[in-house]
Design an enzyme around this catalytic site. Structure first.
Site, PDB file in Angstrom:
ATOM      1  N   PHE A 113       0.845  -1.193   0.000  1.00 24.30           N
ATOM      2  CA  PHE A 113       0.000   0.000   0.000  1.00 24.30           C
ATOM      3  C   PHE A 113       0.876   1.235   0.000  1.00 24.30           C
ATOM      4  CE2 PHE A 113      -1.639   3.468   2.656  1.00 24.30           C
ATOM      5  CZ  PHE A 113      -2.774   3.831   1.951  1.00 24.30           C
TER       6      PHE A 113
ATOM      7  N   LEU B 234       4.176  -1.100   3.615  1.00 18.16           N
ATOM      8  CA  LEU B 234       3.474   0.180   3.683  1.00 18.16           C
ATOM      9  C   LEU B 234       4.433   1.291   3.288  1.00 18.16           C
ATOM     10  CD1 LEU B 234       1.564  -0.194   7.078  1.00 18.16           C
ATOM     11  CD2 LEU B 234       0.719  -0.702   4.778  1.00 18.16           C
ATOM     12  N   GLU B 235       4.102   2.008   2.226  1.00 18.82           N
ATOM     13  CA  GLU B 235       4.867   3.177   1.815  1.00 18.82           C
ATOM     14  C   GLU B 235       4.005   4.395   2.118  1.00 18.82           C
ATOM     15  OE1 GLU B 235       7.797   2.770   1.252  1.00 18.82           O
ATOM     16  OE2 GLU B 235       7.975   0.697   0.603  1.00 18.82           O
ATOM     17  N   LEU B 236       4.330   5.090   3.190  1.00 14.37           N
ATOM     18  CA  LEU B 236       3.439   6.116   3.697  1.00 14.37           C
ATOM     19  C   LEU B 236       3.967   7.511   3.368  1.00 14.37           C
ATOM     20  CD1 LEU B 236       2.567   4.254   7.005  1.00 14.37           C
ATOM     21  CD2 LEU B 236       1.402   4.154   4.800  1.00 14.37           C
TER      22      LEU B 236
END
Length: 482
Positions: free
Chosen positions: A194, A217-219
């Site tokens: 995501f 997770l790439e936030l």
């Protein structure tokens, strides 16, 4: 509490078809992986103009050159890197089992995980869909991609292009709104990647946990830029500011690794503002008419940016327009602006900005900067403009971030030999290049036992040979044992 996930029969059927196909695959031969990668590359190459046009339509104004530079070229480079190195990444590698297991043989067999899900944000819809797909594909996986509802024209185009070149059980595109996204994240993928906000990342991880689905997770978050006392390559201050401002205005700042705020030495505010205005004037001589400046994605995000500036000013901040042109709400063109004397607690210092608004924080000592960065959640990126090697070493060693570029912006994300990912609140896991291959691969350990084995010495009834073997120091070598 998140709303309950609604079952989507059509989505589940797509997933089940991919899972059934993946279970038959085993170790996917390189020829099949290479064929898929080449089809993906051809898809992008043959339709680059249509892709750029669709993204432009979704934004209302998106620079065709920026789409080429930041998305199309990056995707094609990544696929080319996979085609060049993927065969070697997937080879079985031999490992030493250690002397206690002699003469057994140990190896690592890389295998595809199975079905990978990719959830894509709106800001770079091509790069953040086909970039992860490239990593999952070179690893031999089947892939489902959920695109953002804020890029419907691109979503429709990519779905059509993929359907022409791939069977649905190889690669498929899913479009739809929030409910479709929730249903997508609730599927029992073998891995889910995501890219998006930290807030939504919490929801994605919660949905994935119901199936024990591992996640990448790439936030985002608040990525700082630091101007040192000796800022700039070769001491060229204007060049350093120019490089920072291109990072703040590419895609109108709608970039997860954009410099979110900047530390500048006390007393350099006027100098910085002057250099920033010169840079913006050089990039966009006519901000109102240039095709090179991107619009904000929708009215809600435009209003959000204006609210960030208004809140800061109401709390005592000073706004510094960096262009002679004013913002245009009708076309969602938000003119770049810097903020100084921003009060603690201002929303612009707490939330990720995702736009061409740059708060400036004055400081007296680099240790003050390091302490301020470490008091916040870990950033996705950190940018340091400095010529003093001791200061560079101190900042690198004293802070933790997803990645760092020194004397420029964004470049730590470009090379395929470098991993890309966050840490803490800015994400978990990484991809790009071989790191991406490893993310979507299971390294299966294999041990081959010959007819004779030292381990037979520790079968009961236990005796002196078993005691001798068990008491051997861990560092003993096979040669010494023999």
């Amino acid at each position: 509490m998140n709303p309950p996930i609604q079952h989507d029969p059509a989505l589940s059927a797509l997933f089940e078809a991919q899972r059934a196909a993946s279970r038959k695959d085993g170790v996917v031969p390189w020829a099949i992986r290479a064929d898929r990668l080449k089809r993906l590359s051809t898809l992008v190459r043959d339709n680059r103009s249509a892709i750029a046009a669709a993204i432009n339509d979704d934004f209302g104004q998106r620079s065709f050159h920026e789409t080429e530079l930041l998305e199309i070229n990056h995707v094609l480079d990544g696929i080319g890197h996979s085609l060049q190195h993927g065969r070697s990444w997937m080879k079985t590698t031999q490992r030493s089992p250690g002397y206690k297991y002699w003469p057994g043989q140990a190896s690592i067999l890389p295998q595809p995980l199975g079905v990978v899900g990719v959830v894509v944000p709106w800001n770079y819809p091509l790069e953040l869909s086909l970039g992860p797909a490239n990593s999952a594909m070179v690893a031999g996986n089947r892939i489902m991609i959920k695109l953002s509802e804020l890029t419907p024209r691109f979503g429709a185009l990519l779905a059509e292009l993929v359907a022409r070149r791939f069977d649905a059980d190889e690669l498929c595109i899913v479009n739809g709104g929030v409910d479709a996204g929730r249903a997508f994240c609730g599927l029992p993928f073998d891995h889910l990647l995501f890219t998006g906000s930290t807030a939504v990342g919490h929801q994605v991880m919660q949905a994935a946990s119901d199936n024990l689905t591992p996640v990448t997770l790439e936030l985002g978050g608040k990525s700082p830029a630091i101007f040192g006392m000796q800022a700039g390559p070769g001491g060229d201050y204007d060049k350093a500011v120019m490089r920072l401002m291109i990072g703040k205005t590419l895609n109108a700042g709608q970039t997860c690794i954009a410099p979110d705020y900047a530390f500048i030495p006390r007393g350099q505010l006027d100098r910085f503002i002057g250099a920033a205005r010169r840079a913006i004037g050089q990039f966009y001589p006519s901000l109102a008419t240039t095709p090179d400046y991107t619009s904000i994605i929708n009215n809600r995000h435009f209003a959000r940016l204006q609210a960030l500036v208004d809140d800061a000013v109401q709390r005592g901040a000073q706004a510094w327009p960096l262009s002679d042109a004013a913002s245009e709400p009708a076309r969602r063109r938000f003119a770049p602006v810097a903020l100084s004397s921003v009060a603690a607690g201002s929303t612009v210092l707490e939330q990720e900005i995702f736009g061409p608004v740059l708060p400036l924080v004055e400081y007296d000592d680099i240790e003050e900067v390091i302490a301020a960065i470490n008091a916040r959640p870990r950033p996705l990126a950190l940018y340091l403009f400095e010529s003093d090697r001791k200061v560079i070493a101190r900042v690198l060693g004293g802070t933790l971030s997803g990645g760092v570029t020194i004397n420029d912006v964004f470049f730590h994300v470009g090379p395929d030999n470098l991993p890309f990912g966050g840490v803490g609140a800015s994400g978990m896991g990484a991809y790009h290049g071989e790191t991406g291959f490893r993310t979507f691969t299971h390294d299966k350990p294999v041990f081959r036992q010959p007819t004779f084995s030292l381990l037979s010495w520790v079968y009961p009834p236990y005796g002196r040979r078993a005691e001798r073997l068990l008491r051997m120091p861990a560092g003993a070598s096979q040669e010494r044992m023999r």
